[in-house]
Design a protein around this motif. Structure first.
Motif, short mmCIF file in Angstrom:
data_model
loop_
_atom_site.label_atom_id
_atom_site.label_comp_id
_atom_site.label_asym_id
_atom_site.label_seq_id
_atom_site.Cartn_x
_atom_site.Cartn_y
_atom_site.Cartn_z
N LYS A 76 32.46 42.43 33.59
CA LYS A 76 32.19 42.70 35.00
C LYS A 76 32.78 44.06 35.37
O LYS A 76 33.96 44.31 35.17
N ARG A 77 31.91 44.92 35.91
CA ARG A 77 32.35 46.26 36.32
C ARG A 77 32.83 46.20 37.76
O ARG A 77 32.10 45.73 38.65
N VAL A 78 34.03 46.68 38.00
CA VAL A 78 34.66 46.56 39.31
C VAL A 78 33.98 47.48 40.32
O VAL A 78 33.90 48.69 40.13
N GLY A 79 33.47 46.85 41.40
CA GLY A 79 32.94 47.60 42.53
C GLY A 79 33.87 47.36 43.70
O GLY A 79 34.85 48.07 43.90
N SER A 80 33.60 46.31 44.44
CA SER A 80 34.51 45.91 45.53
C SER A 80 35.57 44.93 45.05
O SER A 80 36.61 44.79 45.66
N GLY A 81 35.28 44.24 43.94
CA GLY A 81 36.22 43.26 43.40
C GLY A 81 36.13 41.90 44.06
O GLY A 81 36.87 40.97 43.70
#
Length: 513
Positions: A76-81
């Motif tokens: 999972k690539r962190v955007g807003s988390g």
């Protein structure tokens, strides 16, 4: 067979194809089929974690059977988390399984990554308090998205993060072979690497396809030499009909028969250093493949392949038609075919080069017509000890006049391309704050500029940065990227070195003309 004609392992290939469907359900949750399947099989969970009902259809059981095959490669690539669970999801790129190695708190509360972020920055003190040092360092290397895009899934076996059947198949095939070796009590060795080099060299040669297939059959010992026929059918004689001395094996035809020895003496290329390997064609070709790194190595191997092919043709003419060619004519024929292919290849490359040069020239002319831009020259420097990163940014007019300088300090990820991407993102933010509309970003990192032009990162961290840079670049009337040698950006390089000695960012402006 690995590296041979490329026949698929159907079980692995089928799993990879099913894995593609799992990926589509993950990446495109708003598709009609995704919404229907979610409402039926995993309404409150993710497809990666849901349980399979006992009465599930054969179709759904097939999909789930491929889930484990791709689960380990999804991060999972962190955007807003907001959607990433700290302790259960795979989200830390540099950790072995993507999860924290720190023990989960005894409370067992569901915690999200967004709790660790504030104002587009990691809460450093909070992270060091919650995680062990290794986890904390790896988390702080993850860039926070400025565009606040949602958290996304990233396929780690492809540089662009998008799932492909090919990459999944290769992963599954590697695991399958590893299990086979384990079951047989074998260990992986340099033999596997040698095999890969053999096939890589063979299929990349600039020779006719029928010659490649011939070499493949020599390596796999499937040519119909007399010894092979006798061994399989117990019919005929295994003795060479030309010399009558020894059994006719592939090695005898191509190396040891008196006709072959004549040809090799007349050949324009000699392989004296591997003469001791001629007892086994595969070992001899493996030794030959090691010469690709030397000057004109591939051309010499291609010529050798043509010589081997002509020796085999000569043997067949002798065996079935009773004809025998002179050794010199065999060498001349092989050399002529080799030269024909080489000339055709050179002509193709020269045409491609001229077309590329023309395109570059046209682009430069268009650049002159468009008028002057502000150049932002960027350099970075890592501290020898610790995580400090110095960034130097110099904004110049076309005539060389300096408009602004920035001396910035950031945390290094200890990866050059990621550090440079952080610097480019900061440079774009500074340029936008000044209200500039036409800029050109200058960097010495060729790999980063290539990724920016392609619009995709090569791992989850650079993917976030490239995405942010593209969003920022679209805010300008014109924004382009260019590679330049660091020696031609001496001022920004000096500033990046100086940045390592300061604690707070510095900036200087020199006014507009």
């Amino acid at each position: 067979m690995e590296g041979g004609l490329g026949f698929r392992n159907l079980l692995c290939f089928n799993k990879a194809m099913l894995g593609k469907q799992v990926w589509r359900l993950i990446r495109y949750p708003n598709l009609l089929v995704s919404r229907i399947l979610k409402s039926k099989y995993y309404p409150k969970d993710s497809i990666l974690n849901c349980e399979t009902p006992k009465n599930a259809s054969w179709f759904w059981q097939s999909i789930i059977s491929a889930r484990e095959a791709i689960k380990g490669g999804i991060l999972k690539r962190v955007g807003s988390g907001k959607s990433i669970r700290i302790w259960k999801d795979q989200w830390i790129p540099n950790n072995l399984n993507g999860r924290p190695t720190t023990g989960m708190p005894a409370s067992g509360e569901e915690q999200k990554v967004e709790e660790l972020i504030s104002n587009f920055r990691w809460k450093r003190n909070e992270i060091y308090r919650r995680f062990n040092r290794e986890d904390a360092e790896n988390i702080l290397k993850i860039p926070i998205s400025l565009s606040r895009s949602g958290d996304m899934h990233f396929w780690t076996h492809c540089k662009n993060g998008e799932f492909s059947v090919k990459s999944c198949y290769q992963v599954l095939l590697k695991e399958d072979r590893s299990m086979e070796r384990g079951a047989k009590g074998e260990a992986g060795s340099s033999y596997d690497d040698s095999n890969k080099q053999i096939w890589k060299t063979l299929w990349s040669l600039n020779i006719k396809h029928k010659i490649k297939l011939f070499i493949w059959r020599c390596i796999t010992n499937t040519l119909t030499a007399r010894e092979t026929i006798f061994r399989r059918t117990k019919q005929g004689s295994p003795i060479c009909s030309r010399c009558g001395d020894r059994m006719e094996t592939i090695e005898h035809i191509l190396f040891h028969c008196h006709q072959a020895q004549k040809v090799w003496k007349l050949a324009p290329i000699q392989w004296d250093g591997i003469q001791n390997q001629t007892g086994c064609f595969k070992k001899w070709w493996a030794a030959l493949s090691q010469t690709t790194s030397r000057a004109e190595g591939r051309q010499h191997i291609a010529l050798t392949a043509n010589l081997l092919w002509q020796l085999w043709k000569d043997r067949n003419e002798m065996e079935f038609e009773g004809k025998e060619r002179e050794g010199l004519k065999i060498v001349q024929k092989a050399s002529a075919e080799w030269m024909e292919y080489e000339e055709a290849w050179k002509g193709k490359n020269e045409k491609s080069t001229s077309e590329t040069d023309g395109a570059i020239g046209s682009a430069r002319e268009r650049g002159r017509e468009e008028g002057e831009l502000l150049e932002l020259q960027i350099a970075t420097k890592k501290a020898a000890v610790g995580h400090k990163l110095g960034i130097g940014i110099v904004a110049k007019e076309a005539g060389g006049r300096i408009r602004a300088e920035w001396t910035l300090v950031e945390r290094s990820a200890h990866r050059d391309i990621q550090d440079e991407a952080v610097a480019v993102r900061l440079a774009l933010m500074k340029a936008k704050q000044q209200g500039w509309q036409r800029i050109k970003i200058i960097s010495a990192n060729k790999q980063l500029i290539a990724l920016l032009k392609a619009g995709k990162g090569d791992n989850p961290n650079t993917a976030t940065l490239v995405e942010d840079i593209n969003v920022l670049a679209n805010l300008f009337q014109m924004c382009s990227f260019e590679v330049r040698n660091i020696s031609n950006m001496s001022l920004s390089n000096q500033i990046s070195h100086y940045a390592l000695s300061i604690l707070m960012d510095e900036e200087r402006f020199f006014g507009s003309p």
